[in-house]
Write a protein that holds these residues in place. Structure first.
Motif, PDB file in Angstrom:
ATOM      1  N   THR A 160       0.837  -1.206   0.000  1.00 16.85           N
ATOM      2  CA  THR A 160       0.000   0.000   0.000  1.00 16.85           C
ATOM      3  C   THR A 160       0.869   1.252   0.000  1.00 16.85           C
ATOM      4  OG1 THR A 160      -1.729  -1.186   1.216  1.00 16.85           O
ATOM      5  CG2 THR A 160      -1.817   1.218   1.233  1.00 16.85           C
ATOM      6  N   HIS A 161       1.950   1.201   0.773  1.00 16.13           N
ATOM      7  CA  HIS A 161       2.860   2.349   0.830  1.00 16.13           C
ATOM      8  C   HIS A 161       3.461   2.635  -0.546  1.00 16.13           C
ATOM      9  CE1 HIS A 161       5.479   5.261   2.716  1.00 16.13           C
ATOM     10  NE2 HIS A 161       6.555   4.646   2.274  1.00 16.13           N
ATOM     11  N   ASP A 162       3.846   1.602  -1.252  1.00 15.32           N
ATOM     12  CA  ASP A 162       4.392   1.787  -2.601  1.00 15.32           C
ATOM     13  C   ASP A 162       3.342   2.394  -3.530  1.00 15.32           C
ATOM     14  OD1 ASP A 162       6.839   0.799  -1.865  1.00 15.32           O
ATOM     15  OD2 ASP A 162       6.431  -1.251  -2.539  1.00 15.32           O
ATOM     16  N   LEU A 163       2.084   1.981  -3.376  1.00 11.61           N
ATOM     17  CA  LEU A 163       1.018   2.517  -4.215  1.00 11.61           C
ATOM     18  C   LEU A 163       0.787   4.003  -3.913  1.00 11.61           C
ATOM     19  CD1 LEU A 163      -1.078   1.840  -6.361  1.00 11.61           C
ATOM     20  CD2 LEU A 163      -2.671   1.233  -4.520  1.00 11.61           C
ATOM     21  N   VAL A 164       0.846   4.357  -2.633  1.00 10.00           N
ATOM     22  CA  VAL A 164       0.682   5.762  -2.247  1.00 10.00           C
ATOM     23  C   VAL A 164       1.805   6.613  -2.842  1.00 10.00           C
ATOM     24  CG1 VAL A 164       0.741   7.374  -0.301  1.00 10.00           C
ATOM     25  CG2 VAL A 164      -0.619   5.284  -0.153  1.00 10.00           C
ATOM     26  N   LEU A 165       3.040   6.135  -2.718  1.00  8.44           N
ATOM     27  CA  LEU A 165       4.178   6.886  -3.253  1.00  8.44           C
ATOM     28  C   LEU A 165       4.093   6.994  -4.779  1.00  8.44           C
ATOM     29  CD1 LEU A 165       7.161   5.555  -1.107  1.00  8.44           C
ATOM     30  CD2 LEU A 165       5.809   7.623  -0.782  1.00  8.44           C
ATOM     31  N   ALA A 166       3.642   5.928  -5.432  1.00  9.96           N
ATOM     32  CA  ALA A 166       3.511   5.974  -6.886  1.00  9.96           C
ATOM     33  C   ALA A 166       2.478   7.020  -7.303  1.00  9.96           C
ATOM     34  CB  ALA A 166       3.121   4.595  -7.420  1.00  9.96           C
ATOM     35  N   TYR A 167       1.380   7.104  -6.578  1.00  3.02           N
ATOM     36  CA  TYR A 167       0.362   8.111  -6.874  1.00  3.02           C
ATOM     37  C   TYR A 167       0.924   9.522  -6.695  1.00  3.02           C
ATOM     38  CZ  TYR A 167      -3.378  11.389  -5.754  1.00  3.02           C
ATOM     39  OH  TYR A 167      -4.169  12.498  -5.697  1.00  3.02           O
ATOM     40  N   LEU A 168       1.591   9.752  -5.573  1.00  3.25           N
ATOM     41  CA  LEU A 168       2.125  11.089  -5.294  1.00  3.25           C
ATOM     42  C   LEU A 168       3.230  11.461  -6.280  1.00  3.25           C
ATOM     43  CD1 LEU A 168       2.273  10.965  -1.390  1.00  3.25           C
ATOM     44  CD2 LEU A 168       0.542  12.042  -2.832  1.00  3.25           C
ATOM     45  N   ARG A 169       4.008  10.461  -6.709  1.00  2.34           N
ATOM     46  CA  ARG A 169       5.128  10.743  -7.612  1.00  2.34           C
ATOM     47  C   ARG A 169       4.644  10.979  -9.039  1.00  2.34           C
ATOM     48  NH1 ARG A 169       7.839   6.617  -6.467  1.00  2.34           N
ATOM     49  NH2 ARG A 169       9.396   7.566  -5.091  1.00  2.34           N
ATOM     50  N   HIS A 170       3.709  10.159  -9.513  1.00  2.00           N
ATOM     51  CA  HIS A 170       3.325  10.221 -10.922  1.00  2.00           C
ATOM     52  C   HIS A 170       2.048  11.027 -11.162  1.00  2.00           C
ATOM     53  CE1 HIS A 170       6.474   7.375 -11.899  1.00  2.00           C
ATOM     54  NE2 HIS A 170       6.029   6.550 -10.968  1.00  2.00           N
ATOM     55  N   GLU A 171       1.047  10.852 -10.306  1.00  2.00           N
ATOM     56  CA  GLU A 171      -0.210  11.568 -10.512  1.00  2.00           C
ATOM     57  C   GLU A 171      -0.136  13.006 -10.005  1.00  2.00           C
ATOM     58  OE1 GLU A 171      -2.717  10.307 -12.174  1.00  2.00           O
ATOM     59  OE2 GLU A 171      -1.706   8.371 -12.438  1.00  2.00           O
ATOM     60  N   ARG A 172       0.523  13.201  -8.857  1.00  2.00           N
ATOM     61  CA  ARG A 172       0.622  14.540  -8.281  1.00  2.00           C
ATOM     62  C   ARG A 172       1.935  15.233  -8.608  1.00  2.00           C
ATOM     63  NH1 ARG A 172      -2.821  15.881  -4.243  1.00  2.00           N
ATOM     64  NH2 ARG A 172      -1.880  17.918  -4.612  1.00  2.00           N
ATOM     65  N   ALA A 173       2.884  14.483  -9.161  1.00  2.00           N
ATOM     66  CA  ALA A 173       4.182  15.039  -9.579  1.00  2.00           C
ATOM     67  C   ALA A 173       4.893  15.743  -8.431  1.00  2.00           C
ATOM     68  CB  ALA A 173       4.001  15.994 -10.758  1.00  2.00           C
ATOM     69  N   LEU A 174       4.864  15.129  -7.248  1.00  2.00           N
ATOM     70  CA  LEU A 174       5.560  15.716  -6.103  1.00  2.00           C
ATOM     71  C   LEU A 174       7.060  15.516  -6.251  1.00  2.00           C
ATOM     72  CD1 LEU A 174       3.384  14.779  -2.997  1.00  2.00           C
ATOM     73  CD2 LEU A 174       3.240  16.769  -4.489  1.00  2.00           C
ATOM     74  N   SER A 175       7.811  16.425  -5.658  1.00  2.00           N
ATOM     75  CA  SER A 175       9.265  16.335  -5.698  1.00  2.00           C
ATOM     76  C   SER A 175       9.755  15.222  -4.777  1.00  2.00           C
ATOM     77  CB  SER A 175       9.878  17.664  -5.259  1.00  2.00           C
ATOM     78  OG  SER A 175       9.613  17.901  -3.880  1.00  2.00           O
ATOM     79  N   PRO A 176      10.985  14.739  -4.990  1.00  2.00           N
ATOM     80  CA  PRO A 176      11.520  13.696  -4.105  1.00  2.00           C
ATOM     81  C   PRO A 176      11.530  14.103  -2.643  1.00  2.00           C
ATOM     82  CG  PRO A 176      12.854  13.846  -6.091  1.00  2.00           C
ATOM     83  CD  PRO A 176      11.878  14.997  -6.138  1.00  2.00           C
TER      84      PRO A 176
END
Length: 437
Positions: A160-176
């Protein structure tokens, strides 16, 4: 063991119904208790010890009595096998076993992080840190809407954590570094829930780590500082420039210069100058900063009756957003327009762009400028650490890594026997030459 159901006609209620009791006889002992069922005498068959067909739902009611008799037999056998004495309390417990515990409602991660934020507020965490938890909670809510499901404490695992990070990284385009903040907040939350609240979590908190990425720290060179100092500005912009320069000369953060008052300024016992003594707002670290001639001149420039008295501010500081907006215009007018390569990571891709330096200037640039210029003048890193109030020298060493001039000077001194340049007077900080871009 003998089981007997009887109708207690001596306890008739106002509607004419009588309670049905259960009596159990074994080894000369009799135990009696109510079954919870009632009926009128006409609906009870005393010979068969059950309800007549005239009783509503007689079939279900008689099945209940049969189940009670079966439960009594099983209970009695268990008591006898254990060598115990049957008791009325045991009989009632067997008749009406405790209901299965109602499962506790699922604990939602968003709810828990907001409650954790309140706990941290009561424990004295600073406002900026508490704000991070609020931002993380909002991002998690966005994920729940996107995924169509709630994040629960018991169900939050590494997948679930990986899915959350994937959403924030790709869908929301958050910085590292924004992702790093999310991981840090969740790591602290789940550690608190497990270690202090005793809850069962599905993930080892330390595994929620997200790598932090170093960001390029923009700072002003000596010539840029000089141009900034001498540029003629509109009266609305000049005070902002003065506050910015004061921070360049002292290394103060915006939060500290905002609250600077007369009580922070002290004269040295030997009369050689004045110092600032204050507790940093962000870290609550006590620091002492020597006021150079350049910094003292700025304080004297803005001295006046309105700057005196308890609570009076020493410098005209506006809201941070206003200061940052004005600074970009000020630096543009001062010619701080050299191109700076900006490297960003968006949706897993490295994006490079060239931007004018003045667009990247903020109030915090002054702190970076002070640190880099101090190192270029030969200030020991340990001294700079104390002035900046860093808890770890590793934080201060970040500035040594980004100052290419400092690296070049050190290599020339070691490999080519070039003597170390004489230290520059502290009150001429803005005249120091530097080849850094």
């Amino acid at each position: 063991m003998v089981t007997q159901f009887t109708l207690r006609t001596d306890k008739k209620d106002s509607t004419g119904r009588c309670p049905v009791h259960l009596a159990v006889y074994f080894d000369g002992l009799r135990l009696r208790c109510a079954t919870g069922e009632k009926c009128k005498p006409a609906d009870w068959n005393e010979d068969r010890q059950q309800f007549r067909r005239s009783y509503p739902l007689a079939e279900d009611a008689n099945a209940l009595l049969a189940r009670m008799a079966s439960d009594m037999l099983a209970w009695w056998r268990a008591v006898r096998a254990a060598g115990e004495t049957p008791t009325l309390a045991g009989l009632k417990a067997a008749l009406r076993p405790a209901p299965a515990p109602t499962p506790a409602p699922e604990r939602l991660v968003v709810t828990e992080i907001m409650e954790f934020r309140e706990v941290m507020r009561r424990r004295g965490l600073m406002w900026n840190t508490l704000r991070h938890y609020l931002v993380t909670a909002n991002w998690l809510r966005d994920f729940e809407r996107w995924a169509g499901r709630k994040l629960t404490v018991s169900g939050y695992d590494l997948a679930t954590h990986d899915l959350v990070l994937a959403y924030l990284r790709h869908e929301r385009a958050l910085s590292p570094n924004s992702l790093y903040t999310v991981g840090k907040d969740l790591r602290r939350l789940f550690g608190y829930l497990r270690d202090e609240r005793g809850l069962t979590v599905s993930v080892e908190p330390r595994k929620l780590r997200v790598a932090c990425q170093d960001t390029e720290k923009v700072y002003l060179t000596g010539p840029e500082l000089e141009r900034l100092r001498v540029t003629v500005l509109p009266t609305t912009l000049a005070p902002v420039r003065d506050v910015f320069l004061f921070c360049c000369y002292t290394g103060l953060r915006y939060s500290d210069v905002l609250q600077l008052h007369g009580g922070n300024v002290e004269a040295l016992p030997d009369g050689s100058g004045r110092v600032l003594r204050l507790t940093q707002t962000k870290t609550r670290t006590r620091v002492s900063v020597y006021l150079t001639a350049a910094a003292t001149a700025l304080l004297e420039k803005h001295a006046g009756p309105e700057r005196e008295g308890p609570g009076a501010r020493l410098l005209p500081v506006y809201q941070n957003q206003v200061m940052n907006r004005y600074l970009k215009r000020i630096c543009q007018l001062a010619g701080v327009t050299a191109g700076v390569e900006v490297v960003e990571v968006r949706a897993g891709q490295v994006i490079k762009s060239m931007r004018p330096k003045h667009e990247l200037i903020t109030m915090h640039t002054a702190r970076h400028t002070f640190a880099t210029q101090s190192l270029l003048r030969g200030m020991p890193v340990e001294v700079l650490q104390k002035i900046l109030g860093h808890a770890s020298i590793k934080t201060t060493l970040v500035y040594a890594k980004i100052v290419e001039d400092f690296q070049h000077q050190t290599m020339r001194r070691i490999w080519e026997d070039v003597p170390t340049p004489a230290p520059v007077a502290a009150d001429t900080i803005y005249t120091v030459e530097s080849s850094a871009a």
